[in-house]
Design a protein around this motif. Structure first.
Motif, PDB file in Angstrom:
ATOM      1  N   UNK A 193      10.878   6.187   8.207  1.00 51.51           N
ATOM      2  CA  UNK A 193      10.971   6.087   9.602  1.00 51.51           C
ATOM      3  C   UNK A 193       9.568   6.086  10.419  1.00 51.51           C
ATOM      4  N   UNK A 194       8.754   7.080   9.562  1.00 51.78           N
ATOM      5  CA  UNK A 194       7.484   7.160  10.336  1.00 51.78           C
ATOM      6  C   UNK A 194       6.492   6.679   9.246  1.00 51.78           C
ATOM      7  N   UNK A 195       6.159   5.495   9.433  1.00 53.01           N
ATOM      8  CA  UNK A 195       5.217   4.685   8.420  1.00 53.01           C
ATOM      9  C   UNK A 195       3.880   4.911   8.712  1.00 53.01           C
ATOM     10  N   UNK A 196       3.605   5.140   9.949  1.00 51.67           N
ATOM     11  CA  UNK A 196       2.216   5.971   9.951  1.00 51.67           C
ATOM     12  C   UNK A 196       1.689   6.938   9.048  1.00 51.67           C
ATOM     13  N   UNK A 197       2.644   7.905   9.055  1.00 52.76           N
ATOM     14  CA  UNK A 197       2.425   9.189   8.159  1.00 52.76           C
ATOM     15  C   UNK A 197       2.395   8.691   6.623  1.00 52.76           C
ATOM     16  N   UNK A 198       3.193   7.869   6.414  1.00 56.53           N
ATOM     17  CA  UNK A 198       3.575   7.148   4.968  1.00 56.53           C
ATOM     18  C   UNK A 198       2.008   6.642   4.721  1.00 56.53           C
ATOM     19  N   UNK A 199       1.542   5.920   5.576  1.00 52.57           N
ATOM     20  CA  UNK A 199       0.336   4.987   5.348  1.00 52.57           C
ATOM     21  C   UNK A 199      -0.901   6.207   5.099  1.00 52.57           C
ATOM     22  N   UNK A 200      -0.938   7.166   5.903  1.00 51.72           N
ATOM     23  CA  UNK A 200      -1.949   8.319   5.606  1.00 51.72           C
ATOM     24  C   UNK A 200      -1.811   9.047   4.283  1.00 51.72           C
ATOM     25  N   UNK A 201      -0.665   9.068   3.795  1.00 52.15           N
ATOM     26  CA  UNK A 201      -0.371   9.635   2.219  1.00 52.15           C
ATOM     27  C   UNK A 201      -1.015   8.634   1.558  1.00 52.15           C
ATOM     28  N   UNK A 224      -3.201   6.129   1.881  1.00 52.99           N
ATOM     29  CA  UNK A 224      -4.707   6.125   1.820  1.00 52.99           C
ATOM     30  C   UNK A 224      -5.195   7.142   0.976  1.00 52.99           C
ATOM     31  N   UNK A 225      -4.734   8.305   1.158  1.00 54.73           N
ATOM     32  CA  UNK A 225      -5.129   9.305   0.088  1.00 54.73           C
ATOM     33  C   UNK A 225      -4.943   8.966  -1.365  1.00 54.73           C
ATOM     34  N   UNK A 226      -3.798   8.798  -1.649  1.00 52.80           N
ATOM     35  CA  UNK A 226      -3.568   8.218  -2.935  1.00 52.80           C
ATOM     36  C   UNK A 226      -4.590   7.403  -3.439  1.00 52.80           C
ATOM     37  N   UNK A 227      -4.813   6.265  -2.680  1.00 57.60           N
ATOM     38  CA  UNK A 227      -5.775   5.207  -3.097  1.00 57.60           C
ATOM     39  C   UNK A 227      -7.184   5.607  -2.990  1.00 57.60           C
ATOM     40  N   UNK A 228      -7.554   6.590  -2.629  1.00 53.42           N
ATOM     41  CA  UNK A 228      -9.029   7.428  -2.901  1.00 53.42           C
ATOM     42  C   UNK A 228      -8.988   7.990  -4.205  1.00 53.42           C
ATOM     43  N   UNK A 229      -7.935   8.195  -4.829  1.00 48.19           N
ATOM     44  CA  UNK A 229      -8.205   8.629  -6.130  1.00 48.19           C
ATOM     45  C   UNK A 229      -8.348   7.660  -7.101  1.00 48.19           C
ATOM     46  N   UNK A 255      -1.044  -0.162  -5.455  1.00 49.36           N
ATOM     47  CA  UNK A 255      -1.313  -1.174  -4.308  1.00 49.36           C
ATOM     48  C   UNK A 255      -0.217  -1.991  -4.141  1.00 49.36           C
ATOM     49  N   UNK A 256       0.016  -2.585  -5.482  1.00 47.83           N
ATOM     50  CA  UNK A 256       1.432  -3.483  -5.624  1.00 47.83           C
ATOM     51  C   UNK A 256       2.732  -3.027  -5.173  1.00 47.83           C
ATOM     52  N   UNK A 257       2.852  -1.786  -5.820  1.00 42.33           N
ATOM     53  CA  UNK A 257       4.028  -1.177  -5.451  1.00 42.33           C
ATOM     54  C   UNK A 257       4.290  -0.724  -3.772  1.00 42.33           C
ATOM     55  N   UNK A 258       3.211  -0.551  -3.192  1.00 41.82           N
ATOM     56  CA  UNK A 258       3.322  -0.043  -1.765  1.00 41.82           C
ATOM     57  C   UNK A 258       2.671  -1.160  -0.854  1.00 41.82           C
ATOM     58  N   UNK A 259       2.684  -2.490  -1.334  1.00 40.45           N
ATOM     59  CA  UNK A 259       2.223  -3.460  -0.688  1.00 40.45           C
ATOM     60  C   UNK A 259       3.011  -3.869   0.552  1.00 40.45           C
TER      61      UNK A 259
END
Length: 231
Positions: free
Chosen positions: A187-195, A197-202, A224-228
């Motif tokens: 329900x809070x997609x902004x919070x999910x996107x922050x998480x 973004x961090x994963x994709x930095x690894x 990236x595909x799974x969370x597209x």
């Protein structure tokens, strides 16, 4: 159940028994064991502890950290804690309230504690009504550990009405996906996107999931595909 299988430098996985969850859905179980630089063991999402598994784990080093990465993977923590009383349970937010019978030492947060920060990074995926899952990245093996947020089952795994539900939930899609129920629960997609973004930095190369076959290459592209759908 399977014996420990080497998955990368100082990283092993093992499959446990099939368990029954809500609605009579059957799920396979999988755990990961990380031997930290200082020699102790980090046990992610522990499965049922057989005598054979205990012998193999003990041969790797002392068990110090028992990890409940979300509030859905806690079934076997009690038996591990009883067997390894010196180990500390680190649990996802919310499990302490749901399982007062467990001696939870630490609630998992935004940053890895000093106990394993030299080897493992972590980030919670906030904003989900079902559970707050904490994902872990093991640097030496470039492996991401994902519990329930990505799943994949063979089309024949479920039968009857459960097979229809699984199909609608994307659990039996052609490749691993974030189940539809978890997508809706963010329900809070902004919070999910922050998480995310961090994963994709690894520099993720490989992915171990509790309910899908491991990914052995191009892990970041896979994530990236799974969370597209979240972009």
């Amino acid at each position: 159940m399977t014996a420990l299988q080497a998955f990368g430098p100082n990283l092993w996985i093992a499959d446990g028994p099939v368990v029954t969850a809500g609605g009579g859905f059957h799920y396979p179980t999988r755990m990961a064991v990380v031997r930290l630089t200082e020699g102790s063991l980090f046990i992610w999402s522990p499965v049922a502890l057989s005598d054979a598994l205990r012998r193999e784990v003990d041969a790797l080093g002392p068990v110090r950290y028992l990890i409940a990465p979300n509030t859905l993977h806690d079934r076997f923590l009690g038996e591990w804690q009883a067997t390894y009383p010196a180990a500390r349970i680190h649990a996802a937010p919310g499990l302490r309230q749901r399982r007062p019978d467990l001696d939870i030492a630490v609630d998992l947060g935004e940053e890895p504690p000093s106990d394993w920060a030299a080897d493992i990074d972590q980030t919670p995926m906030h904003g989900n009504l079902i559970t707050t899952e904490v994902l872990f990245f093991h640097r030496p093996s470039a492996t991401l550990l994902v519990t329930d947020l990505i799943q994949h089952f063979a089309p024949t795994w479920f039968t009857g009405w459960r097979a229809w539900v699984a199909k609608m939930d994307l659990m039996t899609a052609p490749e691993p996906q974030v189940p539809r129920k978890f997508r809706v629960a963010f329900v809070d997609r902004a919070a999910a996107r922050r998480g995310l973004e961090r994963i994709l930095e690894w520099p993720v190369e490989r992915v171990v999931m509790a309910h899908a076959d491991p990914v052995h290459a191009d892990g970041r592209a896979f994530i990236r595909r799974a969370f597209g759908w979240l972009a």
